[in-house]
Design a protein around this motif. Structure first.
Motif, PDB file in Angstrom:
ATOM      1  N   LYS A 199      -7.179   6.509   4.952  1.00  0.00           N
ATOM      2  CA  LYS A 199      -8.255   5.656   5.576  1.00  0.00           C
ATOM      3  C   LYS A 199      -7.986   3.870   5.391  1.00  0.00           C
ATOM      4  O   LYS A 199      -7.747   3.261   6.361  1.00  0.00           O
ATOM      5  CB  LYS A 199      -9.533   5.793   5.077  1.00  0.00           C
ATOM      6  CG  LYS A 199     -10.722   4.997   6.074  1.00  0.00           C
ATOM      7  CD  LYS A 199     -10.503   5.458   7.372  1.00  0.00           C
ATOM      8  CE  LYS A 199     -11.796   4.753   8.258  1.00  0.00           C
ATOM      9  NZ  LYS A 199     -11.728   4.715   9.454  1.00  0.00           N
ATOM     10  N   THR A 200      -7.501   3.967   4.067  1.00  0.00           N
ATOM     11  CA  THR A 200      -7.025   2.447   3.673  1.00  0.00           C
ATOM     12  C   THR A 200      -5.976   2.217   4.273  1.00  0.00           C
ATOM     13  O   THR A 200      -5.649   0.987   5.004  1.00  0.00           O
ATOM     14  CB  THR A 200      -6.680   2.415   2.151  1.00  0.00           C
ATOM     15  OG1 THR A 200      -8.086   2.801   1.368  1.00  0.00           O
ATOM     16  CG2 THR A 200      -6.393   1.146   1.656  1.00  0.00           C
ATOM     17  N   ASN A 253      -6.623   0.901   7.833  1.00  0.00           N
ATOM     18  CA  ASN A 253      -6.912  -0.300   7.907  1.00  0.00           C
ATOM     19  C   ASN A 253      -6.045  -1.247   7.719  1.00  0.00           C
ATOM     20  O   ASN A 253      -5.856  -2.386   8.625  1.00  0.00           O
ATOM     21  CB  ASN A 253      -8.166  -0.581   6.996  1.00  0.00           C
ATOM     22  CG  ASN A 253      -9.274   0.347   7.059  1.00  0.00           C
ATOM     23  OD1 ASN A 253      -9.552   0.817   8.638  1.00  0.00           O
ATOM     24  ND2 ASN A 253     -10.160   0.679   6.239  1.00  0.00           N
ATOM     25  N   VAL A 254      -5.016  -1.184   6.681  1.00  0.00           N
ATOM     26  CA  VAL A 254      -3.949  -2.150   6.490  1.00  0.00           C
ATOM     27  C   VAL A 254      -2.922  -1.983   7.615  1.00  0.00           C
ATOM     28  O   VAL A 254      -2.493  -3.141   7.862  1.00  0.00           O
ATOM     29  CB  VAL A 254      -3.345  -1.689   5.101  1.00  0.00           C
ATOM     30  CG1 VAL A 254      -1.926  -2.543   4.947  1.00  0.00           C
ATOM     31  CG2 VAL A 254      -4.115  -1.930   4.056  1.00  0.00           C
ATOM     32  N   ASP A 270      -9.019   9.120   1.342  1.00  0.00           N
ATOM     33  CA  ASP A 270      -9.322   7.563   1.049  1.00  0.00           C
ATOM     34  C   ASP A 270      -8.055   6.968   1.292  1.00  0.00           C
ATOM     35  O   ASP A 270      -7.988   5.558   1.797  1.00  0.00           O
ATOM     36  CB  ASP A 270      -9.691   7.411  -0.289  1.00  0.00           C
ATOM     37  CG  ASP A 270     -11.147   8.105  -0.683  1.00  0.00           C
ATOM     38  OD1 ASP A 270     -11.897   8.496   0.343  1.00  0.00           O
ATOM     39  OD2 ASP A 270     -11.689   8.436  -1.737  1.00  0.00           O
ATOM     40  N   ARG A 271      -6.875   7.104   0.782  1.00  0.00           N
ATOM     41  CA  ARG A 271      -5.654   6.507   0.781  1.00  0.00           C
ATOM     42  C   ARG A 271      -5.391   6.381   2.188  1.00  0.00           C
ATOM     43  O   ARG A 271      -5.074   5.395   2.761  1.00  0.00           O
ATOM     44  CB  ARG A 271      -4.465   7.252  -0.133  1.00  0.00           C
ATOM     45  CG  ARG A 271      -4.862   7.075  -1.482  1.00  0.00           C
ATOM     46  CD  ARG A 271      -5.170   5.697  -2.060  1.00  0.00           C
ATOM     47  NE  ARG A 271      -3.958   4.926  -2.115  1.00  0.00           N
ATOM     48  CZ  ARG A 271      -3.856   3.737  -2.261  1.00  0.00           C
ATOM     49  NH1 ARG A 271      -5.086   3.043  -2.601  1.00  0.00           N
ATOM     50  NH2 ARG A 271      -2.692   3.061  -2.275  1.00  0.00           N
ATOM     51  N   SER A 319       0.919   3.869  -2.942  1.00  0.00           N
ATOM     52  CA  SER A 319       0.624   5.599  -2.571  1.00  0.00           C
ATOM     53  C   SER A 319       1.790   6.288  -3.005  1.00  0.00           C
ATOM     54  O   SER A 319       1.561   7.464  -3.493  1.00  0.00           O
ATOM     55  CB  SER A 319       0.325   5.523  -1.179  1.00  0.00           C
ATOM     56  OG  SER A 319      -0.915   4.860  -0.647  1.00  0.00           O
ATOM     57  N   HIS A 328       0.859  -1.329  -0.070  1.00  0.00           N
ATOM     58  CA  HIS A 328      -0.079  -0.055   0.044  1.00  0.00           C
ATOM     59  C   HIS A 328       0.841   1.131  -0.042  1.00  0.00           C
ATOM     60  O   HIS A 328       0.528   2.154  -0.779  1.00  0.00           O
ATOM     61  CB  HIS A 328      -0.901   0.059   1.192  1.00  0.00           C
ATOM     62  CG  HIS A 328      -1.906   1.127   1.293  1.00  0.00           C
ATOM     63  ND1 HIS A 328      -1.275   2.460   1.805  1.00  0.00           N
ATOM     64  CD2 HIS A 328      -3.050   1.463   0.563  1.00  0.00           C
ATOM     65  CE1 HIS A 328      -2.412   3.270   1.998  1.00  0.00           C
ATOM     66  NE2 HIS A 328      -3.505   2.653   0.953  1.00  0.00           N
TER      67      HIS A 328
END
Length: 178
Positions: free
Chosen positions: A44-45, A48-49, A41-42, A26, A22
């Protein structure tokens, strides 16, 4: 312990690979992320990761803690048994105090290698999980197979024709995910 630790370490390696993947995507696509204004969005992702990686590491730690605690507890308990038994033998049977001290030192020397072996076993499980991931990647077959009878490349003039192609006018670009 070995099988539980191995599975936990394999999960840690998988989740760490997700974080690195990720991050790489990015950073290499930072212009696209900025162009479409999808930083939130990136982010937040990534949260999570990264949380998945943290949870996997906590699981691996929770697998190792009971075994490490037992080994760490055996040393002082063994020393207490030797000193207690030695005190009894010194007072009741006239054993020399030096003998009790010698046995106390022997107990310490006995449990040090055991503690080191447990630490090395944890490192070995982590290394085995990494080894499995590497060879799993190397054993993976490509989705597209090479042609059975490939044609040789013949250099020469070439042309590309785009018939019926159209492009949107400026300001009509849609953001991904909308």
């Amino acid at each position: 312990y070995r099988s539980r630790s191995y599975r936990a370490q394999l999960l840690v390696r998988d989740r760490n690979a997700d974080v690195l993947s990720h991050t790489n995507e990015s950073l290499t696509g930072v212009k696209v992320v900025q162009a479409y204004a999808i930083e939130a969005d990136r982010y937040k992702t990534f949260e999570n990761v990264n949380d998945g990686s943290y949870q996997a590491q906590m699981r691996a730690t929770n697998v190792a803690i009971p075994y490490q605690a037992i080994v760490d507890l055996l040393g002082p308990v063994g020393l207490a048994v030797v000193v207690g038994t030695g005190a009894y033998l010194v007072t009741s049977q006239g054993m020399a105090v030096g003998t009790v001290v010698a046995f106390s030192l022997y107990v310490g020397r006995l449990f040090e290698p055991i503690q080191q072996a447990i630490e090395l076993a944890s490192l070995l499980q982590a290394a085995t999980a990494s080894y499995t991931r590497i060879f799993g990647f190397l054993d993976e077959r490509p989705l597209v197979a090479d042609a059975v009878d490939p044609q040789p490349f013949i250099p020469g003039p070439g042309a590309i024709r785009a018939a019926g192609a159209s492009f949107p006018s400026p300001g009509r670009y849609a953001r991904p995910g909308l």
